[in-house]
Design an enzyme around this catalytic site. Structure first.
Site, PDB file in Angstrom:
ATOM      1  N   CYS A   2       0.829  -1.108   0.292  1.00 36.81           N
ATOM      2  CA  CYS A   2       0.130   0.208   0.017  1.00 36.81           C
ATOM      3  C   CYS A   2       0.708   1.242  -0.204  1.00 36.81           C
ATOM      4  O   CYS A   2       1.744   1.470   0.829  1.00 36.81           O
ATOM      5  CB  CYS A   2      -1.046   0.178   1.131  1.00 36.81           C
ATOM      6  SG  CYS A   2      -2.082  -1.324   1.271  1.00 36.81           S
ATOM      7  N   ARG A  27       4.055  -0.260  -4.796  1.00 35.31           N
ATOM      8  CA  ARG A  27       3.736  -0.616  -3.446  1.00 35.31           C
ATOM      9  C   ARG A  27       2.424  -1.264  -3.430  1.00 35.31           C
ATOM     10  O   ARG A  27       2.232  -2.015  -2.485  1.00 35.31           O
ATOM     11  CB  ARG A  27       3.540   0.547  -2.563  1.00 35.31           C
ATOM     12  CG  ARG A  27       4.975   1.289  -2.161  1.00 35.31           C
ATOM     13  CD  ARG A  27       4.970   2.462  -1.050  1.00 35.31           C
ATOM     14  NE  ARG A  27       4.480   1.805   0.059  1.00 35.31           N
ATOM     15  CZ  ARG A  27       5.364   1.311   1.233  1.00 35.31           C
ATOM     16  NH1 ARG A  27       6.769   1.779   0.634  1.00 35.31           N
ATOM     17  NH2 ARG A  27       5.249   0.763   2.014  1.00 35.31           N
ATOM     18  N   TRP A  74      -2.730  -2.735  -1.803  1.00 34.90           N
ATOM     19  CA  TRP A  74      -2.239  -4.116  -1.846  1.00 34.90           C
ATOM     20  C   TRP A  74      -2.994  -4.821  -0.945  1.00 34.90           C
ATOM     21  O   TRP A  74      -2.836  -4.728   0.193  1.00 34.90           O
ATOM     22  CB  TRP A  74      -0.631  -4.293  -1.712  1.00 34.90           C
ATOM     23  CG  TRP A  74      -0.216  -5.556  -2.105  1.00 34.90           C
ATOM     24  CD1 TRP A  74       0.163  -6.125  -3.158  1.00 34.90           C
ATOM     25  CD2 TRP A  74      -0.064  -6.869  -1.168  1.00 34.90           C
ATOM     26  NE1 TRP A  74       0.534  -7.599  -3.253  1.00 34.90           N
ATOM     27  CE2 TRP A  74       0.491  -7.792  -1.834  1.00 34.90           C
ATOM     28  CE3 TRP A  74      -0.404  -6.880   0.110  1.00 34.90           C
ATOM     29  CZ2 TRP A  74       0.770  -9.108  -1.376  1.00 34.90           C
ATOM     30  CZ3 TRP A  74      -0.117  -8.165   0.800  1.00 34.90           C
ATOM     31  CH2 TRP A  74       0.558  -9.305   0.106  1.00 34.90           C
ATOM     32  N   ASN A 100      -1.952   2.141   5.908  1.00 32.78           N
ATOM     33  CA  ASN A 100      -0.833   1.151   5.315  1.00 32.78           C
ATOM     34  C   ASN A 100      -0.752   0.196   6.567  1.00 32.78           C
ATOM     35  O   ASN A 100      -0.153   0.911   7.455  1.00 32.78           O
ATOM     36  CB  ASN A 100       0.179   1.812   4.863  1.00 32.78           C
ATOM     37  CG  ASN A 100       1.185   0.775   4.153  1.00 32.78           C
ATOM     38  OD1 ASN A 100       0.878  -0.515   4.086  1.00 32.78           O
ATOM     39  ND2 ASN A 100       2.469   0.901   4.287  1.00 32.78           N
ATOM     40  N   GLY A 101      -0.769  -1.115   6.228  1.00 33.04           N
ATOM     41  CA  GLY A 101      -0.679  -2.045   7.528  1.00 33.04           C
ATOM     42  C   GLY A 101      -1.748  -2.862   7.756  1.00 33.04           C
ATOM     43  O   GLY A 101      -2.724  -3.135   7.086  1.00 33.04           O
ATOM     44  N   GLU A 489      18.977 -16.496  -7.852  1.00 34.11           N
ATOM     45  CA  GLU A 489      18.537 -14.946  -7.906  1.00 34.11           C
ATOM     46  C   GLU A 489      18.023 -14.984  -9.496  1.00 34.11           C
ATOM     47  O   GLU A 489      17.026 -14.311  -9.531  1.00 34.11           O
ATOM     48  CB  GLU A 489      19.695 -14.046  -7.754  1.00 34.11           C
ATOM     49  CG  GLU A 489      19.501 -12.729  -8.197  1.00 34.11           C
ATOM     50  CD  GLU A 489      18.213 -12.109  -7.422  1.00 34.11           C
ATOM     51  OE1 GLU A 489      17.862 -12.489  -6.444  1.00 34.11           O
ATOM     52  OE2 GLU A 489      17.803 -10.982  -7.787  1.00 34.11           O
ATOM     53  N   LYS A 493      14.071 -14.081 -10.344  1.00 32.33           N
ATOM     54  CA  LYS A 493      13.875 -12.946 -11.250  1.00 32.33           C
ATOM     55  C   LYS A 493      12.970 -13.317 -12.213  1.00 32.33           C
ATOM     56  O   LYS A 493      11.805 -12.552 -12.542  1.00 32.33           O
ATOM     57  CB  LYS A 493      15.108 -12.283 -12.160  1.00 32.33           C
ATOM     58  CG  LYS A 493      16.013 -11.484 -11.210  1.00 32.33           C
ATOM     59  CD  LYS A 493      15.689 -10.006 -10.766  1.00 32.33           C
ATOM     60  CE  LYS A 493      14.820 -10.294  -9.399  1.00 32.33           C
ATOM     61  NZ  LYS A 493      15.167  -9.769  -8.295  1.00 32.33           N
ATOM     62  N   GLU A 496       9.285 -14.094 -10.931  1.00 30.96           N
ATOM     63  CA  GLU A 496       8.396 -13.255 -10.201  1.00 30.96           C
ATOM     64  C   GLU A 496       7.870 -12.190 -11.401  1.00 30.96           C
ATOM     65  O   GLU A 496       6.786 -11.625 -11.345  1.00 30.96           O
ATOM     66  CB  GLU A 496       9.245 -12.496  -9.245  1.00 30.96           C
ATOM     67  CG  GLU A 496      10.219 -11.384  -9.857  1.00 30.96           C
ATOM     68  CD  GLU A 496      10.671 -10.612  -8.366  1.00 30.96           C
ATOM     69  OE1 GLU A 496      10.132 -10.113  -7.671  1.00 30.96           O
ATOM     70  OE2 GLU A 496      12.116 -10.464  -8.552  1.00 30.96           O
ATOM     71  N   HIS A 512      20.575 -36.060  -8.298  1.00 35.80           N
ATOM     72  CA  HIS A 512      19.928 -36.711  -7.065  1.00 35.80           C
ATOM     73  C   HIS A 512      18.575 -36.612  -7.040  1.00 35.80           C
ATOM     74  O   HIS A 512      17.808 -36.755  -5.796  1.00 35.80           O
ATOM     75  CB  HIS A 512      20.549 -36.156  -5.912  1.00 35.80           C
ATOM     76  CG  HIS A 512      21.886 -36.423  -5.508  1.00 35.80           C
ATOM     77  ND1 HIS A 512      22.486 -37.745  -5.403  1.00 35.80           N
ATOM     78  CD2 HIS A 512      23.071 -35.590  -5.916  1.00 35.80           C
ATOM     79  CE1 HIS A 512      23.769 -37.434  -5.316  1.00 35.80           C
ATOM     80  NE2 HIS A 512      24.240 -36.273  -5.734  1.00 35.80           N
ATOM     81  N   LYS A 609       6.198  -3.768  -3.804  1.00 33.53           N
ATOM     82  CA  LYS A 609       7.417  -3.594  -3.502  1.00 33.53           C
ATOM     83  C   LYS A 609       8.194  -3.698  -2.196  1.00 33.53           C
ATOM     84  O   LYS A 609       9.201  -4.473  -1.829  1.00 33.53           O
ATOM     85  CB  LYS A 609       8.030  -1.955  -3.998  1.00 33.53           C
ATOM     86  CG  LYS A 609       9.510  -1.819  -3.922  1.00 33.53           C
ATOM     87  CD  LYS A 609      10.380  -2.457  -5.003  1.00 33.53           C
ATOM     88  CE  LYS A 609      11.791  -2.252  -4.872  1.00 33.53           C
ATOM     89  NZ  LYS A 609      12.626  -3.255  -5.647  1.00 33.53           N
TER      90      LYS A 609
HETATM   91  C1  F6R Z   1      12.764  -9.650  -5.400  1.00 37.87           C
HETATM   92  C2  F6R Z   1      12.519  -8.912  -4.512  1.00 37.87           C
HETATM   93  C3  F6R Z   1      12.179  -9.136  -3.265  1.00 37.87           C
HETATM   94  C4  F6R Z   1      12.890  -8.415  -2.148  1.00 37.87           C
HETATM   95  C5  F6R Z   1      12.261  -8.959  -0.742  1.00 37.87           C
HETATM   96  C6  F6R Z   1      13.258  -8.151   0.253  1.00 37.87           C
HETATM   97  O1  F6R Z   1      13.165  -9.036  -6.618  1.00 37.87           O
HETATM   98  O2  F6R Z   1      12.687  -7.556  -4.593  1.00 37.87           O
HETATM   99  O3  F6R Z   1      12.591 -10.803  -2.968  1.00 37.87           O
HETATM  100  O4  F6R Z   1      14.226  -8.582  -2.277  1.00 37.87           O
HETATM  101  O5  F6R Z   1      11.117  -8.703  -0.569  1.00 37.87           O
HETATM  102  O6  F6R Z   1      12.831  -6.974   0.227  1.00 37.87           O
HETATM  103  P1  F6R Z   1      13.758  -5.929   0.981  1.00 37.87           P
HETATM  104  O7  F6R Z   1      15.163  -5.680   0.402  1.00 37.87           O
HETATM  105  O8  F6R Z   1      13.111  -4.418   0.752  1.00 37.87           O
HETATM  106  O9  F6R Z   1      13.810  -6.239   2.546  1.00 37.87           O
END
Ligand code: F6R
Length: 614
Positions: A2, A27, A74, A100-101, A489, A493, A496, A512, A609
């Protein structure tokens, strides 16, 4: 999760609120709403869908008020719908609230308010807040000037959970009240106007002067002044903080998407991360903000690194670096697991928390746990003044600039660069690593921006592969050692943003069990950067080629090109630092596949985010 924006000042609020919401869409983006104070009362315009869906509502054109609050959602409690969107009004339409929360005790509060005759229109936890404020507002017997603030405080005293709140009232058409607990909120200030936002980038084009709020502080924001109060409503003095990010760092700056822009910003963001911490390969690594002694570092029994998602993947690289250079055992944990597994840590543990946003609920909770067990806590964050930086004993910043795309790219490489510098810094204090190795690593770190530029100049093959395989349903990423951590990683990527299922495996582990999934034509991406592991990795790749896999190799080793479908060569670098280069083609691969599928790269489904809820 949010996004919240607010404005009070000499201009009409609506365009500023909508602009801020668009910048905060990363967000959360399943519904949006704005509320302004108009001559005839409080207006509320909200809609399911993205921020632009608000422009489909004709009534928005009549908004002229100079005070307003806004929200992009969100969903947590209540599915995305117009009635569940914020802002929410109390029954008498005296107060309008965005939140937000999560209010954990909202069911009890709702029952209480229903028993007092209140009714509810939405399924949200938030709707109890304006009604609770109204309830106390009617009961309070005090001067009118104080009543609004006191009613907000009394309502907040009843809330269990996390919140950043903005409240306007028809009875107080000269102010916005805000408060926060475990959810982010900043106030930007300028001449005759003040701004509110969940994140600095959303209002960076209006001001660079910010007030940062601590938990349980209350603020009355007027056009010309801002009054701060502590949890007992005693006056507080606060200084502004100047933020040196510029507004274009929060724009797309000519790129189609934030993600692509952020990938291409990496030479610059890494330079900023290095900054004055490493001046030449002959000088010691220096952190202005920390000062560890040899006695303390020698006393450590272990270091524990805790983070979520991509930041946790950066932690995995940190483990190898610290163990190799400092000879201290390192554990890496997912924050949501760490906080509930009763970890064995104490004052002989240094606990490092990596978080781009500094607002991730699980990471903050994990930090509090580590503190309670006596460990020194060090946060690595990208956001100045974010919540974690106020909880940690020590904070070091990545200085990567605002990261807007939901998928993290430049923050990851900045985190890995910073933890490389930190490992060298520890090793120099402890005198635990070979001088020649340290010098080579420093030279490589200083050359990172140039080497990244070389990777970015050689992306055609990645685009070609992405355009060939974008319709596939499953893919695999393989690597050994640090190349495996980078594979994790790369796989995250891809899934997601493109919604293609993928798995990352330590190359030697595949046989395995999971090799059963390899079938004719499946795409396997392998990373090979460690000369000591080349032969082993090649053997594993041969195993998947034999079973019909199509292979793409990312390497800085001399390999026989004809054995593989695609090879992407990256510049040579010490294997301990290779993740910072080898991850970039994987970021681009996920990006180009997602573009080929016609999906929204910056705002993938179901994600937001900053994950400020558990
Ligand atoms: C993936 C991504 C998430 C964040 C995770 C932690 O691309 O961005 O996996 O890395 O939500 O977020 P932060 O770093 O803000 O604690």
């Amino acid at each position: 999760m949010c996004g919240i924006v607010g404005y009070i000042g000499c201009k009409p609020a609506k365009p500023i609120l909508l602009d801020g919401l668009l910048k905060l869409e990363y967000r959360g983006y399943d519904s949006a709403g704005i509320s302004t104070l108009e001559k005839d009362g409080i207006s509320v315009i909200k809609n399911k869908g993205r921020v632009n869906s608000l422009n489909e509502i004709d009534e928005i054109n009549r908004l002229e008020g100079h005070i307003g609050i806004a929200h992009t959602r969100w969903a947590t409690h209540g599915k995305p719908s117009t009635k569940n969107s914020h802002p929410h009004l109390d029954n008498s339409k005296t107060f309008s609230v965005v939140h937000n929360g999560i209010i954990e005790n909202y069911n009890d509060l709702k029952k209480f308010l229903i028993s007092k005759g209140y009714t509810f229109l939405s399924e949200t936890d938030t709707e109890v807040i304006p009604n609770l404020i109204h309830y106390y507002y009617n009961k309070l017997d005090c001067k009118k000037g104080e009543k609004f603030l006191k009613a907000v405080k009394k309502a907040c005293d009843d809330l269990v959970g996390s919140y950043a709140l903005e409240i306007i009232s028809i009875d107080y058409p000269d102010r916005i009240i805000v408060t926060r607990k475990d959810s982010p909120l900043v106030i930007g200030t300028s001449t005759c106007e003040n701004y509110i936002s969940s994140d600095i980038p959303a209002i960076l084009s209006y001001t660079k002067k910010f007030y940062l709020l601590n938990n349980n502080e209350y603020v009355e924001i007027f056009e010309n002044k801002v009054n701060f109060y502590d949890k007992n409503l005693k006056n507080l003095k606060k200084e502004t903080k100047s933020i040196n990010w510029n507004a274009t760092s929060a724009d797309k700056d000519g790129f189609d998407d934030y993600m692509l822009k952020e990938i291409y910003e990496q030479p610059k963001s890494i330079s900023e991360t290095i900054g004055s911490r490493l001046k030449s390969s002959d000088s010691l690594v220096n952190f202005d903000d920390i000062n560890f002694s040899k006695k303390y570092l020698s006393s450590l029994q272990k270091i524990t690194i805790v983070a979520c998602g991509t930041a946790m993947h950066a932690g995995l690289i940190g483990k190898t670096l610290i163990e190799n250079l400092c000879n201290i055992p390192v554990e890496v944990d997912i924050a949501s697991e760490f906080r509930y597994r009763n970890p064995i840590i104490n004052d002989k543990t240094l606990a490092i928390f990596i978080t781009q946003s500094g607002e991730t609920a699980d990471t903050i909770a994990a930090l509090k746990l580590a503190k309670s067990k006596g460990s020194k806590t060090l946060a690595i964050s990208n956001v100045v003044g974010s919540s974690i930086t106020r909880e940690a004993d020590i904070t070091i910043y990545t200085h990567a600039g605002p990261e807007i795309a939901v998928a993290s790219t430049k923050a990851y490489t900045a985190q890995v660069t910073l933890i490389s510098l930190l490992s060298i810094y520890f090793a120099e204090i402890l005198d635990s690593a070979n001088y020649e190795l340290i010098k080579e690593l420093k030279e490589d770190i200083l050359n990172l921006p140039n080497k990244i530029k070389k990777v970015l100049d050689n992306t055609e093959i990645i685009k070609q592969l992405a355009n060939t395989v974008y319709k596939e349903k499953d893919m695999f990423f393989l690597g050994r050692g640090l190349d495996y951590s980078v594979s994790l990683e790369g796989s995250l990527k891809l899934k997601e943003i493109s919604y293609i299922h993928s798995e990352a495996y330590a190359a030697g582990e595949l046989k395995h069990g999971s090799i059963a999934l390899i079938e004719n034509g499946i795409t396997v991406i392998a990373i090979i950067t460690n000369p000591l592991l080349v032969e082993k990795s090649i053997s594993n790749i041969q195993e998947v080629i034999t079973r019909g896999a199509k292979t793409m190799i990312i390497t800085n080793q001399k390999l026989d090109k004809k054995n593989y479908d695609y090879i992407l060569e990256i510049p040579d670098i010490n294997p301990l630092l290779s993740p910072i280069l080898s991850v970039i083609p994987l970021q681009l691969f996920a990006y180009y596949i997602t573009k080929a599928k016609g999906l929204d790269v910056d705002k993938p489904r179901n994600l937001a985010k900053s994950v400020t809820v558990e």
